[in-house]
Design a protein around this motif. Structure first.
Motif, short mmCIF file in Angstrom:
data_model
loop_
_atom_site.label_atom_id
_atom_site.label_comp_id
_atom_site.label_asym_id
_atom_site.label_seq_id
_atom_site.Cartn_x
_atom_site.Cartn_y
_atom_site.Cartn_z
N GLN A 1 14.38 14.76 32.75
CA GLN A 1 14.05 15.60 33.90
C GLN A 1 13.45 14.78 35.05
O GLN A 1 13.70 15.07 36.21
CB GLN A 1 13.10 16.72 33.48
CG GLN A 1 13.78 17.76 32.63
CD GLN A 1 12.83 18.86 32.17
OE1 GLN A 1 11.65 18.86 32.50
NE2 GLN A 1 13.36 19.79 31.40
N ILE A 2 12.68 13.76 34.72
CA ILE A 2 12.15 12.89 35.77
C ILE A 2 13.30 12.17 36.47
O ILE A 2 13.32 12.04 37.69
CB ILE A 2 11.12 11.89 35.20
CG1 ILE A 2 9.89 12.63 34.69
CG2 ILE A 2 10.72 10.87 36.25
CD1 ILE A 2 8.90 11.76 33.94
N ARG A 3 14.27 11.70 35.69
CA ARG A 3 15.44 11.03 36.27
C ARG A 3 16.18 11.99 37.19
O ARG A 3 16.62 11.62 38.28
CB ARG A 3 16.35 10.53 35.15
CG ARG A 3 17.71 10.02 35.56
CD ARG A 3 17.77 8.91 36.57
NE ARG A 3 16.90 7.80 36.30
CZ ARG A 3 16.55 6.91 37.23
NH1 ARG A 3 17.00 7.00 38.46
NH2 ARG A 3 15.72 5.93 36.93
N GLN B 1 16.88 11.67 41.23
CA GLN B 1 18.19 11.85 41.85
C GLN B 1 18.15 12.89 42.95
O GLN B 1 18.80 12.75 43.99
CB GLN B 1 19.21 12.24 40.79
CG GLN B 1 19.56 11.13 39.84
CD GLN B 1 20.42 11.60 38.67
OE1 GLN B 1 20.56 12.80 38.43
NE2 GLN B 1 20.97 10.64 37.94
N ALA B 2 17.36 13.96 42.74
CA ALA B 2 17.22 14.98 43.77
C ALA B 2 16.59 14.40 45.03
O ALA B 2 17.04 14.68 46.15
CB ALA B 2 16.37 16.14 43.24
N LEU B 3 15.57 13.57 44.84
CA LEU B 3 14.91 12.96 46.00
C LEU B 3 15.83 11.96 46.69
O LEU B 3 15.80 11.82 47.92
CB LEU B 3 13.60 12.31 45.58
CG LEU B 3 12.53 13.26 45.04
CD1 LEU B 3 11.26 12.51 44.71
CD2 LEU B 3 12.25 14.40 46.00
N GLN B 4 16.66 11.26 45.91
CA GLN B 4 17.64 10.35 46.53
C GLN B 4 18.66 11.12 47.35
O GLN B 4 19.05 10.68 48.44
CB GLN B 4 18.35 9.53 45.44
CG GLN B 4 17.48 8.47 44.82
CD GLN B 4 18.11 7.82 43.60
OE1 GLN B 4 18.99 8.38 42.96
NE2 GLN B 4 17.63 6.63 43.27
N ARG B 5 19.08 12.27 46.85
CA ARG B 5 20.02 13.11 47.62
C ARG B 5 19.36 13.61 48.90
O ARG B 5 19.99 13.64 49.96
CB ARG B 5 20.49 14.29 46.79
CG ARG B 5 21.53 13.91 45.76
CD ARG B 5 22.07 15.18 45.10
NE ARG B 5 23.14 14.84 44.22
CZ ARG B 5 24.41 14.71 44.58
NH1 ARG B 5 24.75 14.87 45.83
NH2 ARG B 5 25.34 14.41 43.70
N LEU B 6 18.09 14.03 48.79
CA LEU B 6 17.38 14.47 49.99
C LEU B 6 17.26 13.34 51.00
O LEU B 6 17.45 13.54 52.21
CB LEU B 6 15.98 14.97 49.62
CG LEU B 6 15.82 16.42 49.24
CD1 LEU B 6 14.40 16.71 48.81
CD2 LEU B 6 16.24 17.33 50.36
#
Length: 172
Positions: free
Chosen positions: A31-33, A37-42
């Motif tokens: 879940q941390i990974r 990934q969500a923050l990289q997309r943002l």
């Protein structure tokens, strides 16, 4: 016969409790990974796409698994319905609402809360810096979570069976 059925049920319940705890240790790094990934997309949406923050949240959440996608969707929904709420307040409410459904701990939650207070109030470059800082903090937490998983996952599986066996021995 009744004692045998009871003993089997106790063994099964203890084993399942142990496996459930082990599954939480296995889910935390994953879940941390996903959060990274969500923050990289943002970061990509904000930095390269020049996408406004609510739209960037919607686009990012569309490509992510649960529970991270529901967290980002909730932030976007709160922003759309915002009755005078700031981005930070929408972010904090969403994180607080979705956090119990995750296997992550307070350190990850703190990194997200700090990020939420910086997003939406500064220019694009500053937001990207804050996203990178949060990703760095989450990567450090991911390493800790992997260490915990390696250390405690097998222990909880064994402990569930052994404690259930002890209870059965004490009862019989």
């Amino acid at each position: 016969m009744l004692k045998l059925i009871g003993a089997v049920l106790i063994l099964f319940a203890g084993t399942m409790i142990g496996f459930q705890q082990a599954a939480r240790f296995a889910a935390r790094p994953r879940q941390i990974r996903q959060l990274i990934q969500a923050l990289q997309r943002l970061e990509t949406e904000i930095g390269y796409g020049y996408t406004p923050l609510p739209e960037a949240l919607a686009r990012s959440s569309a490509h992510l698994p649960e529970p991270v996608s529901s967290l980002l969707r909730e932030v976007k929904n709160r922003l759309d319905e915002a009755d005078g709420l700031t981005f930070r307040e929408c972010w904090e409410c969403s994180v607080a609402a979705h956090w119990p459904g995750t296997a992550m701990k307070a350190a990850e939650q703190g990194a997200l809360i700090r990020l939420g207070s910086a997003l939406g109030i500064s220019d694009r470059d500053d937001q990207i810096k804050h996203l990178k800082l949060a990703m760095g903090q989450l990567k450090a937490e991911e390493e800790t979570a992997r260490d915990d998983q390696a250390r405690y996952e097998k222990m909880w599986k064994s402990l569930g069976v052994l404690i259930a066996a002890l209870v059965v021995i004490l009862i019989v």
